[in-house]
Enzyme design. Structure first.
Site, PDB file in Angstrom:
ATOM      1  N   ARG A 197      49.408  24.228  37.304  1.00  0.00           N
ATOM      2  CA  ARG A 197      49.691  24.840  38.609  1.00  0.00           C
ATOM      3  C   ARG A 197      50.284  23.769  39.526  1.00  0.00           C
ATOM      4  O   ARG A 197      51.182  24.025  40.321  1.00  0.00           O
ATOM      5  CB  ARG A 197      48.434  25.460  39.232  1.00  0.00           C
ATOM      6  CG  ARG A 197      48.731  25.995  40.620  1.00  0.00           C
ATOM      7  CD  ARG A 197      47.730  26.992  41.200  1.00  0.00           C
ATOM      8  NE  ARG A 197      46.364  26.865  40.775  1.00  0.00           N
ATOM      9  CZ  ARG A 197      45.507  25.890  41.112  1.00  0.00           C
ATOM     10  NH1 ARG A 197      45.866  24.952  41.913  1.00  0.00           N
ATOM     11  NH2 ARG A 197      44.292  25.856  40.652  1.00  0.00           N
ATOM     12  N   TYR A 227      68.168  38.255  54.375  1.00  0.00           N
ATOM     13  CA  TYR A 227      67.719  38.975  53.183  1.00  0.00           C
ATOM     14  C   TYR A 227      66.502  39.828  53.585  1.00  0.00           C
ATOM     15  O   TYR A 227      65.584  39.329  54.251  1.00  0.00           O
ATOM     16  CB  TYR A 227      67.333  37.951  52.105  1.00  0.00           C
ATOM     17  CG  TYR A 227      66.714  38.575  50.891  1.00  0.00           C
ATOM     18  CD1 TYR A 227      67.465  39.375  50.039  1.00  0.00           C
ATOM     19  CD2 TYR A 227      65.370  38.400  50.609  1.00  0.00           C
ATOM     20  CE1 TYR A 227      66.887  39.964  48.932  1.00  0.00           C
ATOM     21  CE2 TYR A 227      64.786  38.989  49.501  1.00  0.00           C
ATOM     22  CZ  TYR A 227      65.556  39.769  48.668  1.00  0.00           C
ATOM     23  OH  TYR A 227      64.985  40.359  47.577  1.00  0.00           O
ATOM     24  N   LYS A 244      69.217  34.208  41.541  1.00  0.00           N
ATOM     25  CA  LYS A 244      70.600  34.622  41.735  1.00  0.00           C
ATOM     26  C   LYS A 244      71.554  33.695  40.965  1.00  0.00           C
ATOM     27  O   LYS A 244      71.453  33.588  39.773  1.00  0.00           O
ATOM     28  CB  LYS A 244      70.902  34.671  43.234  1.00  0.00           C
ATOM     29  CG  LYS A 244      69.791  35.351  44.065  1.00  0.00           C
ATOM     30  CD  LYS A 244      69.590  36.815  43.743  1.00  0.00           C
ATOM     31  CE  LYS A 244      68.296  37.393  44.314  1.00  0.00           C
ATOM     32  NZ  LYS A 244      68.086  37.216  45.751  1.00  0.00           N
TER      33      LYS A 244
HETATM   34  C1  LIG Z   1      67.027  37.262  46.653  1.00  0.00           C
HETATM   35  C2  LIG Z   1      67.046  36.453  47.856  1.00  0.00           C
HETATM   36  C3  LIG Z   1      65.864  35.885  48.350  1.00  0.00           C
HETATM   37  C4  LIG Z   1      64.519  36.137  47.715  1.00  0.00           C
HETATM   38  O1  LIG Z   1      64.431  35.607  46.443  1.00  0.00           O
HETATM   39  P1  LIG Z   1      63.476  36.195  45.284  1.00  0.00           P
HETATM   40  O2  LIG Z   1      63.723  35.299  44.143  1.00  0.00           O
HETATM   41  O3  LIG Z   1      63.895  37.607  45.053  1.00  0.00           O
HETATM   42  O4  LIG Z   1      62.087  36.124  45.825  1.00  0.00           O
HETATM   43  C5  LIG Z   1      65.945  35.093  49.468  1.00  0.00           C
HETATM   44  N1  LIG Z   1      67.127  34.862  50.091  1.00  0.00           N
HETATM   45  C6  LIG Z   1      68.272  35.397  49.641  1.00  0.00           C
HETATM   46  C7  LIG Z   1      69.540  35.100  50.365  1.00  0.00           C
HETATM   47  C8  LIG Z   1      68.279  36.213  48.524  1.00  0.00           C
HETATM   48  O5  LIG Z   1      69.424  36.742  48.097  1.00  0.00           O
END
Ligand SMILES: *Cc1c(COP(=O)(O)O)cnc(C)c1O
Length: 406
Positions: free
Chosen positions: A53, A105, A203
């Site tokens: 962890r 977001y 992403k």
């Molecule tokens: C998807 C996203 C997040 C959140 O990320 P997760 O991995 O889904 O928790 C935060 N900021 C932006 C700009 C995003 O596109």
């Protein structure tokens, strides 16, 4: 590679933080499926590894690679982008204040308002593409963070990072930039004065829609210690297999981003040429109101394109239903093209009035342009446009749909 430090970002994406195994020469980082570590004497772990962890060797390699790409001293990885963003707020106290973009977001907006709001953290949302709004909000009361996204999601507004970071510092705040949309290949906020960078690894950095993860990068060792404390204390850590997947994804970051941007520009121009389209938003288009800033701050316009159809909501929905290459899905940044209607999907958590006040029209359509052949993408856009042409304009169907979402 022995020392990737002084190499270009394309080389560091492949090599930074990674060494062949000294015993057997294995080139790729092993996945340490491991929760605990043998100690040499009570309280004396080898190389600091005690429990996964807290730290795990596969994760450490990824953290170092990400830090290198963002020109940061350190990186910390989390179970998701939101877990990483949350870790920054966890080090604040009740009564602390955050000024953030109003075009965030959706999940970050929800985390701020609905979760940390309950613990007495104060939030003010401003149009951060307008520096005077940032300044006014910072001057109103002592502020801990200026939290920015640039380009924003889904309106692709830009914030001048250098100027915004200076405003934050002049007013005693730290500047945090969510660099998920641009990636360090296109823009490195720490080099422009930001204090912390956050990412959804889910992403472009992961890049293949097969992993959820997050990261925080920075230079200040005290901040690192505090954030690492909360990373361990809250336990929203990143698993070793996921860390391996992101390490593999990173190796093609630059190649993917070039193709994402090339395809996105072609798609944006194609949409802009259609009389059925009201406006196209893409930082690489000369029609973008901040095109000059995009040229200065970003290496390209990136892979995201948003647009509004003349036919509004129903035309947008018809467009999405008609595409075949662009899959109807939330998320972004993978090799495959995705399409969505933010007010019904990714941004449904933001109340309708607040959404509209931020300029997010009910009929906005967002594309995550993938790296398929551009001709197939343009043919798909034509399929969507043909469907949009047939759709009628009426009412507030988006609002009704959004209101039944959790
Ligand atoms: C998807 C996203 C997040 C959140 O990320 P997760 O991995 O889904 O928790 C935060 N900021 C932006 C700009 C995003 O596109």
């Amino acid at each position: 590679m022995k020392n990737a430090k002084n190499t270009r970002i394309e080389t560091r994406a492949i090599h930074a933080g990674q060494q062949p195994n000294p015993e057997n020469g294995a080139l790729m980082t092993p996945v340490y499926f491991n929760s605990t570590y043998e100690q040499t004497a009570p309280g004396e772990p080898r190389l600091g590894y005690e429990y996964s962890r807290t730290t795990n060797p596969t994760r450490t390699v990824l953290e170092n690679a990400l830090a290198s790409l963002e020109s940061a001293e350190w990186g910390l990885c989390f179970a998701s982008g939101l877990a990483g963003i949350g870790s920054l707020v966890q080090r604040l106290k009740s009564g602390s204040r955050i000024v953030a973009s109003n075009d965030l977001y959706g999940g970050t907006h929800r985390l701020f308002n609905k979760c940390f709001g309950q613990f007495g953290v104060q939030f003010e949302f401003v149009d951060a593409s307008d520096l005077s709004q940032i300044e006014a909000a910072l001057k109103k009361a002592p502020t801990d963070y200026l939290h920015l996204e640039t380009p924003t999601n889904p309106l692709l507004k830009l914030v001048d990072i250098e100027k915004a970071a200076k405003l934050a510092h002049d007013n005693g705040a730290l500047c945090v930039v969510d660099n998920t949309f641009a990636t360090p290949y296109l823009q490195r906020p720490l080099e422009r004065g930001a204090d912390l960078v956050v990412h959804s690894l889910t992403k472009y950095l992961g890049g293949h829609s097969d992993v959820v993860g997050g990261a925080v990068m920075g230079n200040d060792p005290v901040l690192r210690e505090e954030i690492a404390f909360h990373q361990n204390a809250y336990g929203a850590q990143f698993g070793p297999m996921d860390a391996f997947l992101v390490l593999r994804g990173l190796k093609t970051l630059h190649v993917r981003m070039d193709r994402h941007a090339e395809n996105a520009l072609a798609v944006a121009k194609h949409l802009e040429a259609s009389p059925l389209v009201d406006r196209v938003i893409y930082p690489g288009l000369e029609s973008h109101p901040q095109f000059d800033l995009a040229q200065r701050q970003m290496a390209s316009g990136g892979g995201m394109v948003s647009f509004e159809l003349v036919g509004g909501v129903d035309a947008g929905v018809a467009f999405c239903n008609a595409t075949e290459v662009f899959a109807l899905a939330e998320s972004l940044g993978g090799v495959e093209s995705l399409i969505e209607v933010p007010p019904i999907m990714t941004h449904a958590a933001i109340p309708a009035e607040e959404r509209r006040a931020a300029g997010l029209a009910d009929g906005l359509v967002r594309l995550s342009v993938g790296i398929e052949h551009v001709d197939d993408l343009l043919a798909d856009i034509d399929r969507g446009l043909a469907a949009a042409k047939g759709a009628t304009v009426h009412g507030d169907s988006v609002v009704e749909r959004a209101s039944v979402r959790p």
